[in-house]
Design an enzyme around this catalytic site. Structure first.
Site, PDB file in Angstrom:
ATOM      1  N   CYS A  78     -10.768  -3.175  -3.881  1.00  5.94           N
ATOM      2  CA  CYS A  78      -9.836  -4.198  -4.362  1.00  5.94           C
ATOM      3  C   CYS A  78     -10.562  -5.468  -4.777  1.00  5.94           C
ATOM      4  CB  CYS A  78      -8.783  -4.503  -3.305  1.00  5.94           C
ATOM      5  SG  CYS A  78      -7.551  -3.192  -3.167  1.00  5.94           S
ATOM      6  N   CYS A  88      -4.008   0.592  -2.680  1.00  6.27           N
ATOM      7  CA  CYS A  88      -3.896  -0.587  -1.825  1.00  6.27           C
ATOM      8  C   CYS A  88      -2.833  -1.544  -2.378  1.00  6.27           C
ATOM      9  CB  CYS A  88      -5.233  -1.307  -1.747  1.00  6.27           C
ATOM     10  SG  CYS A  88      -6.552  -0.320  -1.022  1.00  6.27           S
ATOM     11  N   CYS A 123     -10.127  -4.806   0.622  1.00  6.30           N
ATOM     12  CA  CYS A 123     -11.233  -3.853   0.765  1.00  6.30           C
ATOM     13  C   CYS A 123     -12.207  -4.054  -0.405  1.00  6.30           C
ATOM     14  CB  CYS A 123     -10.707  -2.415   0.793  1.00  6.30           C
ATOM     15  SG  CYS A 123     -10.128  -1.792  -0.800  1.00  6.30           S
ATOM     16  N   ASN A 146       0.841  -1.196   0.000  1.00  5.76           N
ATOM     17  CA  ASN A 146       0.000   0.000   0.000  1.00  5.76           C
ATOM     18  C   ASN A 146       0.878   1.247   0.000  1.00  5.76           C
ATOM     19  OD1 ASN A 146       0.634  -0.727   2.760  1.00  5.76           O
ATOM     20  ND2 ASN A 146      -0.928   0.700   3.465  1.00  5.76           N
ATOM     21  N   VAL A 147       0.416   2.269  -0.706  1.00  7.64           N
ATOM     22  CA  VAL A 147       1.118   3.550  -0.808  1.00  7.64           C
ATOM     23  C   VAL A 147       0.105   4.644  -0.498  1.00  7.64           C
ATOM     24  CG1 VAL A 147       2.413   5.110  -2.311  1.00  7.64           C
ATOM     25  CG2 VAL A 147       2.683   2.627  -2.562  1.00  7.64           C
ATOM     26  N   GLU A 148       0.359   5.370   0.586  1.00  5.33           N
ATOM     27  CA  GLU A 148      -0.558   6.430   1.003  1.00  5.33           C
ATOM     28  C   GLU A 148      -0.096   7.783   0.492  1.00  5.33           C
ATOM     29  OE1 GLU A 148      -2.057   4.276   5.101  1.00  5.33           O
ATOM     30  OE2 GLU A 148      -0.796   6.046   5.266  1.00  5.33           O
ATOM     31  N   GLU A 163      -3.041  -4.730  -2.949  1.00  4.78           N
ATOM     32  CA  GLU A 163      -3.552  -5.656  -3.955  1.00  4.78           C
ATOM     33  C   GLU A 163      -3.523  -5.029  -5.343  1.00  4.78           C
ATOM     34  OE1 GLU A 163      -5.969  -6.343  -0.126  1.00  4.78           O
ATOM     35  OE2 GLU A 163      -4.967  -4.694  -1.144  1.00  4.78           O
TER      36      GLU A 163
END
EC number: 3.5.4.5
Length: 142
Positions: free
Chosen positions: A99, A61, A96, A50-52, A63
């Site tokens: 995803c 996300c 989620c 995941n990369v915010e 995935e």
């Protein structure tokens, strides 16, 4: 644990890859790291984390991060398995809703998704069909 037609050594490699990908997460806001690995039909493992972003709607996300790697390498179908892990020691991390819909676009209903806790000591396996029953997909647009 037996997952579809995946060999034990492949599943262990997928688990290790997802746990390692989790370490590469960029999650300075939620502090919740997630890693993902995907085994393609020619036995290549791709990973993502995941990369915010400060603009929360721009986050991606793990995935989808992994899936984009797979798709950009030319693997559009025939994937064998996905493994997901995240920063929860007590619970296995599941995809989620966004995803689940994204995954559904590229896999069959019996595609296995292995969900792990943060250490890999707990696991749960579900199929895409179980995670997203009555899914909306490409066939609805024909």
């Amino acid at each position: 644990m037996k997952v579809g037609g995946i060999e034990d050594r492949q599943l262990e490699a997928l688990k290790r890859a997802a746990l390692k990908a989790c370490e590469l997460s960029y999650s300075p806001y939620s502090h919740f790291r997630v890693g993902c690995s995907i085994l393609t039909n020619n036995d290549v493992i791709f990973t993502g984390a995941n990369v915010e972003n400060a603009s929360y709607s721009n986050c991606i996300c793990a995935e989808r991060s992994a899936m984009i790697q797979v798709l950009m390498a030319g693997h559009r179908s025939g994937w064998k398995c996905m493994v997901i892990c995240g920063d929860s020691e007590d619970q296995c991390v599941s995809p989620c809703g966004v995803c689940r819909q994204f995954i559904n676009e590229f896999v069959v209903k019996d595609f296995p998704i292995v969900m792990l806790n943060s250490t890999g000591s707990r696991s749960k396996v579900m199929t895409m069909g179980e995670l997203l029953p009555m899914a909306f997909g490409p066939s609805h647009l024909n």
